[in-house]
Design a protein around this motif. Structure first.
Motif, short mmCIF file in Angstrom:
data_model
loop_
_atom_site.label_atom_id
_atom_site.label_comp_id
_atom_site.label_asym_id
_atom_site.label_seq_id
_atom_site.Cartn_x
_atom_site.Cartn_y
_atom_site.Cartn_z
N PHE A 1 -34.95 41.38 -37.70
CA PHE A 1 -35.63 40.08 -37.69
C PHE A 1 -37.14 40.26 -37.83
O PHE A 1 -37.80 39.58 -38.62
N TRP A 2 -37.70 41.22 -37.09
CA TRP A 2 -39.16 41.41 -37.14
C TRP A 2 -39.59 42.21 -38.36
O TRP A 2 -40.72 42.07 -38.83
N GLU A 3 -38.68 43.05 -38.90
CA GLU A 3 -39.02 43.76 -40.15
C GLU A 3 -39.16 42.77 -41.30
O GLU A 3 -39.98 42.96 -42.20
N GLU A 4 -38.34 41.70 -41.26
CA GLU A 4 -38.33 40.73 -42.36
C GLU A 4 -39.14 39.48 -42.04
O GLU A 4 -39.12 38.52 -42.80
N TYR A 5 -39.85 39.49 -40.92
CA TYR A 5 -40.55 38.28 -40.49
C TYR A 5 -41.62 37.90 -41.51
O TYR A 5 -42.40 38.76 -41.95
N PRO A 6 -41.67 36.62 -41.94
CA PRO A 6 -42.67 36.21 -42.96
C PRO A 6 -44.08 36.37 -42.42
O PRO A 6 -44.36 36.07 -41.28
N ASN A 7 -44.98 36.87 -43.29
CA ASN A 7 -46.36 37.06 -42.85
C ASN A 7 -47.36 36.26 -43.67
O ASN A 7 -48.55 36.52 -43.63
N THR A 8 -46.87 35.29 -44.45
CA THR A 8 -47.78 34.39 -45.15
C THR A 8 -47.98 33.15 -44.31
O THR A 8 -47.11 32.73 -43.55
N GLU A 9 -49.15 32.53 -44.42
CA GLU A 9 -49.45 31.35 -43.60
C GLU A 9 -48.54 30.18 -43.95
O GLU A 9 -48.28 29.32 -43.11
N ASP A 10 -48.03 30.17 -45.19
CA ASP A 10 -47.15 29.06 -45.58
C ASP A 10 -45.82 29.13 -44.84
O ASP A 10 -45.25 28.11 -44.44
N ASP A 11 -45.30 30.35 -44.66
CA ASP A 11 -43.98 30.52 -44.04
C ASP A 11 -44.04 30.85 -42.56
O ASP A 11 -43.07 30.69 -41.84
N ASN A 12 -45.18 31.32 -42.12
CA ASN A 12 -45.33 31.82 -40.76
C ASN A 12 -46.13 30.82 -39.94
O ASN A 12 -47.36 30.88 -39.89
#
Length: 743
Positions: A180-191
């Motif tokens: 879950f944390w490896e694939e966690y989105p890191n863009t402001e649009d998705d995160n």
């Protein structure tokens, strides 16, 4: 002779599986399961921190004995065969583990709902163990969490019931969390939470390490037990049980230490009985343990039960160095050394109690006004440390310890499990005493919390904030409204300023019980003069009999401002006026906390307190001058000064989440971390002097005034003793700067 006792041990996994299979049953003569949810939480914490939880006493049963003793399954277990052992000692622990790891569909005794137990992975991996172990009552919100592994991963909530269902489920949960944390989105649009990719990567690594740790604990953590032979008669078994439980209380760490010290010729219980009259002022039944904790903190900083055992004379303590090397040391060499350390720790506790209850030191004039008993071990250990400092450094050490103490009081720091907190605070305060720049993160938390503190909610007279305010009133010298003297603790009423009788009729809930509507007065004044009357009735009488100026001075000692007095004396005083008074007293008390505690002016004389405020005002004005004349360009700050100030900011940012490390080059972020000498070096810098020379025509005069100002400031902030020459020169420098800065 046949050996009727068989000592043995089993892994946590084995025990959890045996509990699930119903192998343990409880005889009818045992008491009911009575642990609270918090007790279960503390046991779980002990297990996962690899602490010893005591031995179990089991009797290998047979059908006739199960029947004769009317045995039943563990609380919450639907017993249907499989019984193997009768539990003679350890019922509460076994039941607690069954409830935590198997989550049976039954509420705890005297509770309305089921409780579910979790480990917060993030807090656990940060070794913040006081916050890592949680339980939550059954609710719709909790059910959504239990039904959604994704929600568990996102909130770092590992359900302990996963362990009860088997090793595959544990592996599956850990793999799911890590993925879950490896694939966690890191863009402001998705995160939406703006969690950085770096932070998500940390969580993923934590997941792998957490899974490995949990597997090691469940496989390798050993629970010891003694198994009584199946052929023993019931009469003998009952006699054994009676001896084990004759007192009807659990064996605590003091009892265990007492048992271990007896063979060494130390009668620990008698030693405590001898000193108990000197320390029994505090309302606690743990003072015997506190003495041991002081000993442990002084020797090794830590004070949890695991570390107390290393106080045994000759006991080897394993040490692991940062380079991986392992060795062992003995903390206490002999019984004489143990007794000497005990005596010194008792003396530190006695001195600490006297200091805390002194009306001019900490103001806890009665046991009920001591914010926490649990803070005593670390307080006494720090007090002991300060006595080891060179004489000229003790005053500064005492000042810093006071600042830490009040920060702990107003952040509720010692209201829960405190062993790890005490260890951390002991180390942090010692480092701060040695190095002014090693300021504990707690102090920043204290300052931030004070900005948003809502004292109107403080109605619990035993809360640390409530008692802390009451202590502050005592320290402020709050005088009785009739006699004009400070009340003694045995003649003290916690008085409602706006009376309870009127408040019950006109105000909602229990809002009138807030500390903002309370103050210490003598019983005679409260009951015979004020009674149930509103302030607009009794204050005019006091003004007339004692004089308005005198009464305003007395009320000010209770943090009741002139504005608050005018509100209280309104002819048609009503609920809106009460709220206005509460808001005004909130402002007055929070200003007092800021002034007296955060800025450490509590011990200053009125004149030095005023001078300290003047110096602070000059410092702020000089910082503003730097920002204005350098056009908020931090790159123009002299490189040596900028480097020092940036380092201070970065250290503060690590401790205070509200500070963004990315702002370390902004003038507005750096200015609060300038000291007087930094400002002086900036103003008198060879390159920058032309920028400031129009304000300060003579660099030599400016250097002289800075030296005088700094001498006064340091005298106030550190030694607390200021001679007349330093004071007068400092006053002159303040006037000089005022004149320059107001041009």
């Amino acid at each position: 002779m046949k050996n009727a006792q068989k000592p043995d041990h089993m892994s946590l996994n084995s025990l959890v599986n045996r509990l699930k299979d119903g192998r343990y049953v409880i005889p009818d003569f045992q008491r009911e399961f009575e642990w609270s949810p918090k007790d279960i939480q503390e046991l779980v914490k002990s297990i996962f921190r690899d602490y010893y939880i005591g031995s179990l006493l089991l009797w290998k049963g047979k059908t006739e004995n199960f029947d004769a003793l009317s045995c039943e399954g563990i609380y919450g277990h639907q017993q249907n065969g499989g019984a193997e052992y009768i539990v003679l000692d350890g019922q509460q622990r076994l039941t607690a583990m069954y409830y935590a790891f198997h989550a049976p569909e039954i509420r705890l005794p005297n509770r309305a709902n089921r409780a579910f137990y979790f480990i917060n992975v993030d807090e656990f991996m940060r070794e913040n163990f006081d916050d890592a172990f949680e339980y939550h009552y059954q609710s719709k919100r909790l059910q959504r969490l239990l039904d959604s592994p994704k929600a568990q991963y996102e909130s770092h909530q590992f359900p302990l019931s996963v362990i009860g269902t088997g090793g595959w489920d544990l592996l599956k949960w850990v793999q799911g969390y890590t993925k879950f944390w490896e694939e966690y989105p890191n863009t402001e649009d998705d995160n939406e939470d703006h969690i950085s990719a770096e932070q998500a990567e940390v969580y993923a690594v934590n997941g792998e390490q957490f899974g490995q740790y949990i597997k090691e604990i469940t496989d390798e953590y050993q629970i010891s037990y003694i198994e009584l032979d199946q052929q023993l008669g019931i009469d003998k078994v009952c006699d054994i049980f009676t001896q084990v439980n004759s007192r009807g209380i659990r064996l605590d760490v003091f009892d265990l230490m007492n048992a271990m010290l007896k063979p060494k010729g130390i009668q620990l219980k008698q030693m405590y009985r001898d000193v108990m009259p000197n320390v029994d002022w505090v309302d606690t039944d743990r003072m015997n343990v506190y003495v041991l904790q002081v000993m442990s903190i002084v020797l090794q900083s830590y004070c949890s039960p695991k570390y107390l055992y290393f106080l045994l004379p000759g006991q080897l303590k394993p040490i692991r160095h940062s380079d991986g090397r392992r060795e062992q040391e003995i903390l206490v060499q002999s019984t004489d050394e143990f007794r000497d350390l005990w005596d010194k720790s008792v003396s530190s506790l006695v001195r600490s109690i006297e200091i805390l209850k002194h009306p001019n030191e900490y103001g806890a004039i009665s046991p009920k006004y001591l914010p926490y008993a649990s803070i005593l071990p670390v307080f006494a250990a720090l007090e002991s440390h300060i006595w080891t400092l060179p004489a000229l450094e003790r005053l500064d050490g005492t000042r810093k310890m006071k600042h830490w103490y009040w920060a702990a009081v107003f952040t509720n720091r010692y209201s829960g499990s405190v062993e790890s907190t005490a260890a951390r605070d002991h180390q942090d305060v010692q480092e701060w005493i040695a190095d002014d720049d090693a300021r504990p993160a707690l102090l920043m938390e204290f300052e931030n919390r004070m900005r948003n503190l809502d004292l109107s909610r403080e109605v619990n007279t035993s809360s640390s904030t409530y008692t802390g305010i009451f202590n502050l009133l005592v320290l402020q010298g709050a005088r009785d409204w009739i006699s004009g003297v400070a009340p003694q603790f045995d003649d003290l009423d916690d008085h409602h300023i706006v009376p309870e009788a009127w408040s019950k009729k006109h105000l909602p809930g229990n809002t009138w019980h807030t500390i903002l509507n309370r103050t210490p007065l003598t019983a005679d004044t409260n009951r015979n003069v004020i009674r149930d009357r509103l302030p607009n009735q009794y204050l005019p009488e006091m003004f007339e009999s004692s004089g308005e100026e005198s009464m305003r001075s007395i009320l000010a000692s209770h943090f009741i401002s002139s504005a608050a007095i005018e509100i209280l004396m309104r002819r048609d005083f009503g609920p809106n006026d009460f709220e206005e008074f509460i808001n005004e007293r909130q402002r007055t008390i929070t200003d007092a906390i800021q002034d007296l505690l955060i800025h450490e002016r509590l011990d200053l004389s009125p004149r030095l307190r005023e001078l300290d405020l003047d110096i602070e005002r000059v410092e702020l004005a000089l910082r503003e001058l730097v920002a204005t004349n350098l056009e908020d360009d931090s790159e123009r700050i002299p490189s040596g000064v900028r480097q020092k100030v940036q380092q201070r900011f970065e250290v503060a940012a690590k401790k205070d989440p509200s500070l963004d490390p990315e702002n370390s080059r902004q003038m507005s972020s750096l200015l609060p971390h300038f000291d007087i000498r930094d400002i002086q070096d900036t103003l008198t810098n060879k390159i920058l002097w032309p920028v400031f020379s129009s304000s300060f025509t003579s660099k030599s005069d400016l250097d002289l005034k800075f030296s005088q100002l700094a001498s006064l400031r340091n005298g106030i902030r550190h030694s607390r003793e200021v001679d007349d020459v330093t004071r007068m020169e400092g006053e002159a420098s303040v006037l000089w700067f005022d004149k320059i800065l107001t041009k």
